[in-house]
Design a protein around this motif. Structure first.
Motif, PDB file in Angstrom:
ATOM      1  N   UNK A 113      59.805  43.301  38.329  1.00 17.77           N
ATOM      2  CA  UNK A 113      60.476  41.997  38.374  1.00 17.77           C
ATOM      3  C   UNK A 113      59.488  40.883  38.762  1.00 17.77           C
ATOM      4  N   UNK A 114      58.654  41.189  39.749  1.00 22.46           N
ATOM      5  CA  UNK A 114      57.666  40.190  40.197  1.00 22.46           C
ATOM      6  C   UNK A 114      56.643  39.885  39.108  1.00 22.46           C
ATOM      7  N   UNK A 115      56.307  40.914  38.326  1.00 20.70           N
ATOM      8  CA  UNK A 115      55.327  40.707  37.251  1.00 20.70           C
ATOM      9  C   UNK A 115      55.903  39.751  36.211  1.00 20.70           C
ATOM     10  N   UNK A 116      57.147  40.022  35.812  1.00 23.92           N
ATOM     11  CA  UNK A 116      57.805  39.178  34.807  1.00 23.92           C
ATOM     12  C   UNK A 116      57.886  37.736  35.303  1.00 23.92           C
TER      13      UNK A 116
ATOM     14  N   UNK B   1      54.524  35.798  35.231  1.00 25.08           N
ATOM     15  CA  UNK B   1      54.033  35.349  33.926  1.00 25.08           C
ATOM     16  C   UNK B   1      55.121  34.587  33.146  1.00 25.08           C
ATOM     17  N   UNK B   2      56.035  33.947  33.897  1.00 24.83           N
ATOM     18  CA  UNK B   2      57.016  33.056  33.280  1.00 24.83           C
ATOM     19  C   UNK B   2      57.963  33.747  32.320  1.00 24.83           C
ATOM     20  N   UNK B   3      58.333  34.993  32.647  1.00 24.60           N
ATOM     21  CA  UNK B   3      59.318  35.693  31.826  1.00 24.60           C
ATOM     22  C   UNK B   3      58.722  36.671  30.830  1.00 24.60           C
ATOM     23  N   UNK B   4      57.407  36.669  30.699  1.00 25.96           N
ATOM     24  CA  UNK B   4      56.735  37.618  29.806  1.00 25.96           C
ATOM     25  C   UNK B   4      55.974  38.651  30.619  1.00 25.96           C
ATOM     26  N   UNK B   5      55.496  39.662  29.927  1.00 27.37           N
ATOM     27  CA  UNK B   5      54.569  40.594  30.570  1.00 27.37           C
ATOM     28  C   UNK B   5      53.144  40.170  30.200  1.00 27.37           C
ATOM     29  N   UNK B   6      52.154  40.556  31.012  1.00 22.84           N
ATOM     30  CA  UNK B   6      50.776  40.143  30.726  1.00 22.84           C
ATOM     31  C   UNK B   6      50.176  40.906  29.535  1.00 22.84           C
ATOM     32  N   UNK B   7      49.324  40.215  28.790  1.00 24.71           N
ATOM     33  CA  UNK B   7      48.694  40.802  27.611  1.00 24.71           C
ATOM     34  C   UNK B   7      47.704  41.907  27.944  1.00 24.71           C
ATOM     35  N   UNK B   8      47.083  41.811  29.106  1.00 24.89           N
ATOM     36  CA  UNK B   8      46.137  42.857  29.519  1.00 24.89           C
ATOM     37  C   UNK B   8      46.454  43.264  30.956  1.00 24.89           C
ATOM     38  N   UNK B   9      46.495  44.563  31.182  1.00 27.01           N
ATOM     39  CA  UNK B   9      46.643  45.083  32.540  1.00 27.01           C
ATOM     40  C   UNK B   9      45.397  45.899  32.865  1.00 27.01           C
ATOM     41  N   UNK B  10      44.777  45.580  33.980  1.00 26.90           N
ATOM     42  CA  UNK B  10      43.615  46.333  34.458  1.00 26.90           C
ATOM     43  C   UNK B  10      44.055  47.164  35.645  1.00 26.90           C
ATOM     44  N   UNK B  11      43.912  48.463  35.573  1.00 24.09           N
ATOM     45  CA  UNK B  11      44.173  49.259  36.770  1.00 24.09           C
ATOM     46  C   UNK B  11      42.839  49.600  37.429  1.00 24.09           C
ATOM     47  N   UNK B  12      42.695  49.153  38.664  1.00 22.25           N
ATOM     48  CA  UNK B  12      41.441  49.334  39.401  1.00 22.25           C
ATOM     49  C   UNK B  12      41.700  50.184  40.642  1.00 22.25           C
TER      50      UNK B  12
ATOM     51  N   UNK C 163      42.476  53.838  40.574  1.00 21.67           N
ATOM     52  CA  UNK C 163      42.157  55.260  40.524  1.00 21.67           C
ATOM     53  C   UNK C 163      43.272  56.107  41.104  1.00 21.67           C
ATOM     54  N   UNK C 164      44.426  55.457  41.290  1.00 15.34           N
ATOM     55  CA  UNK C 164      45.571  56.164  41.863  1.00 15.34           C
ATOM     56  C   UNK C 164      46.525  56.542  40.719  1.00 15.34           C
ATOM     57  N   UNK C 165      46.830  57.850  40.560  1.00 15.20           N
ATOM     58  CA  UNK C 165      47.586  58.259  39.362  1.00 15.20           C
ATOM     59  C   UNK C 165      48.971  57.610  39.288  1.00 15.20           C
ATOM     60  N   UNK C 166      49.622  57.419  40.438  1.00 10.53           N
ATOM     61  CA  UNK C 166      50.961  56.793  40.408  1.00 10.53           C
ATOM     62  C   UNK C 166      50.868  55.374  39.864  1.00 10.53           C
ATOM     63  N   UNK C 167      49.867  54.662  40.366  1.00  9.54           N
ATOM     64  CA  UNK C 167      49.663  53.291  39.901  1.00  9.54           C
ATOM     65  C   UNK C 167      49.310  53.277  38.416  1.00  9.54           C
ATOM     66  N   UNK C 168      48.428  54.189  38.013  1.00 12.43           N
ATOM     67  CA  UNK C 168      47.978  54.211  36.612  1.00 12.43           C
ATOM     68  C   UNK C 168      49.147  54.517  35.672  1.00 12.43           C
ATOM     69  N   UNK C 169      50.060  55.383  36.121  1.00  8.13           N
ATOM     70  CA  UNK C 169      51.205  55.729  35.280  1.00  8.13           C
ATOM     71  C   UNK C 169      52.218  54.586  35.245  1.00  8.13           C
ATOM     72  N   UNK C 170      52.385  53.895  36.369  1.00  7.88           N
ATOM     73  CA  UNK C 170      53.302  52.739  36.391  1.00  7.88           C
ATOM     74  C   UNK C 170      52.766  51.603  35.540  1.00  7.88           C
ATOM     75  N   UNK C 171      51.452  51.525  35.436  1.00 11.81           N
ATOM     76  CA  UNK C 171      50.821  50.377  34.768  1.00 11.81           C
ATOM     77  C   UNK C 171      51.296  50.219  33.319  1.00 11.81           C
ATOM     78  N   UNK C 172      51.664  51.328  32.680  1.00 12.36           N
ATOM     79  CA  UNK C 172      52.138  51.254  31.285  1.00 12.36           C
ATOM     80  C   UNK C 172      53.322  50.291  31.153  1.00 12.36           C
ATOM     81  N   UNK C 173      54.139  50.221  32.185  1.00  8.85           N
ATOM     82  CA  UNK C 173      55.368  49.416  32.126  1.00  8.85           C
ATOM     83  C   UNK C 173      55.098  47.922  32.187  1.00  8.85           C
ATOM     84  N   UNK C 174      53.916  47.551  32.672  1.00 11.60           N
ATOM     85  CA  UNK C 174      53.630  46.129  32.888  1.00 11.60           C
ATOM     86  C   UNK C 174      52.942  45.466  31.700  1.00 11.60           C
ATOM     87  N   UNK C 175      52.594  46.250  30.689  1.00 14.33           N
ATOM     88  CA  UNK C 175      51.822  45.714  29.555  1.00 14.33           C
ATOM     89  C   UNK C 175      52.765  45.069  28.547  1.00 14.33           C
TER      90      UNK C 175
END
Ligand SMILES: [Zn+2]
Ligand SMILES: [Zn+2]
Length: 340
Positions: free
Chosen positions: A218-221, A224-235, A237-249
């Motif tokens: 919700x905070x991501x949306x 970025x003013x109602x959109x998702x970001x065009x690029x997500x960088x996961x920095x 190295x945490x697998x939970x974060x890396x797997x969640x990152x798919x949802x933010x693209x």
């Protein structure tokens, strides 16, 4: 004179110094001045770095001074202060032939696969040295972690006016932040640590911080003013974060894994497919990344002074090392004054 070897997980030992090997054609002999410490070194100390062989002299974030050069060396001269690109490549594999020595099949990273810079002298091929007449030794020691971030940003191809989410604001995340800012992108940062979020606001000019402990999507949306970001960088190295990152693209967007997790990362194919997402790995950095980072530092576009909170000598580093593993310490980039 200091040569410090990690003899086995959890045990450093100083070794008798050996006289440095004189440079042959194409090589330079350098005196090590500053050594940055990062997660790779901590994992090696913990015994959690995959395929790591002991004993090993650590140290791959290096600022050095050239003390002798072999025949034919014109890239550097005696007295030059340099950053070291520590990823020695074979120059023969397909990756090397295709201009990607950063992911050479037979790569040997100083301080990881071969002995690194926690010693007074190193003899290296001169093509791995990046000199600067302007930068301090501390700034030169930060060129390596900054280049890792710069490479991730280059991989994404992000441009001015595009949007990016940077997940994880450790040193590599901060390096990516510097890169997306330089690219003119609009960005937000996601973190779990209040301390790191405060650092981002106070020292990295980050306006939008997303607290990953809450409902992040919700905070991501919103960010970025109602959109998702065009690029997500996961920095992270945490697998939970890396797997969640798919949802933010955003649909049609890109996901760049700058942080590495030594295990499996899985994802929902529909989440991936419906976005026609591009996933990119980013490994190490190239000579061009180092050149761009050094130019940005020289132009004062990356202010690194707040990155270094704690400075060590080789002796105090050994005492402090176990404490560096504690993330609550908030030590951003521990730096060792190897020689004065
Ligand atoms: Zn590092
Ligand atoms: Zn190669």
């Amino acid at each position: 004179m200091n040569t410090l070897a990690l003899e086995e997980p959890g045990r450093f030992a100083f070794r008798e110094p050996t006289s440095p090997r004189q440079p042959v054609a194409g090589e330079a002999l350098v005196r090590v001045s500053r050594v940055g410490i990062c997660g790779t070194d901590l994992h090696a100390w913990e015994g959690k770095q995959p395929f790591f062989q002991y004993p090993r002299i650590l140290g791959h974030e290096l600022a050095v001074e050239v003390t002798a050069v072999g025949g034919g060396v014109t890239r550097v001269a005696v007295g030059d202060k340099c950053a070291v690109r520590p990823y020695l490549a074979c120059s023969e594999c397909l990756a090397c032939k295709n201009g990607k020595p950063n992911c050479c099949m037979r790569i040997r990273v100083l301080g990881v696969h071969i002995d690194g810079g926690m010693q007074d002298w190193l003899t290296v091929p001169s093509e791995y040295l990046h000199r600067s007449a302007k930068l301090s030794l501390e700034e030169l020691a930060l060129a390596e972690p900054l280049s890792i971030g710069a490479h991730g940003v280059w991989r994404s191809g992000i441009g001015s006016g595009e949007t990016a989410l940077v997940i994880g604001a450790g040193p590599i995340g901060l390096a990516v932040i510097a890169g997306v800012r330089a690219a003119g992108a609009k960005f937000a940062v996601m973190e779990v640590s209040q301390k790191r979020m405060a650092f981002c606001r106070n020292h990295a000019g980050v306006e939008t911080c997303i607290d990953a402990t809450g409902d992040a999507l919700e905070q991501v949306v919103e960010a970025f003013g109602g959109d998702l970001p065009g690029v997500v960088f996961d920095c992270t190295g945490n697998p939970k974060s890396m797997m969640s990152a798919f949802r933010y693209v955003a649909h049609g967007g890109k996901l760049v894994f700058v942080g590495l997790y030594p295990g499996d990362v899985t994802f929902s194919d529909p989440e991936f497919h419906k976005r026609e997402m591009t996933i990119l790995a980013s490994r190490n950095a190239t000579s061009a990344d180092f050149d761009r980072v050094i130019a940005a530092l020289e132009a004062g576009r990356i202010l690194t002074a707040p990155w270094i909170e704690h400075r060590y000598t080789p002796e105090t580093l050994v005492e402090a090392f176990p404490a560096l593993l504690n993330p609550e310490l908030g030590v951003l980039k521990p730096l060792v004054n190897w020689t004065a």
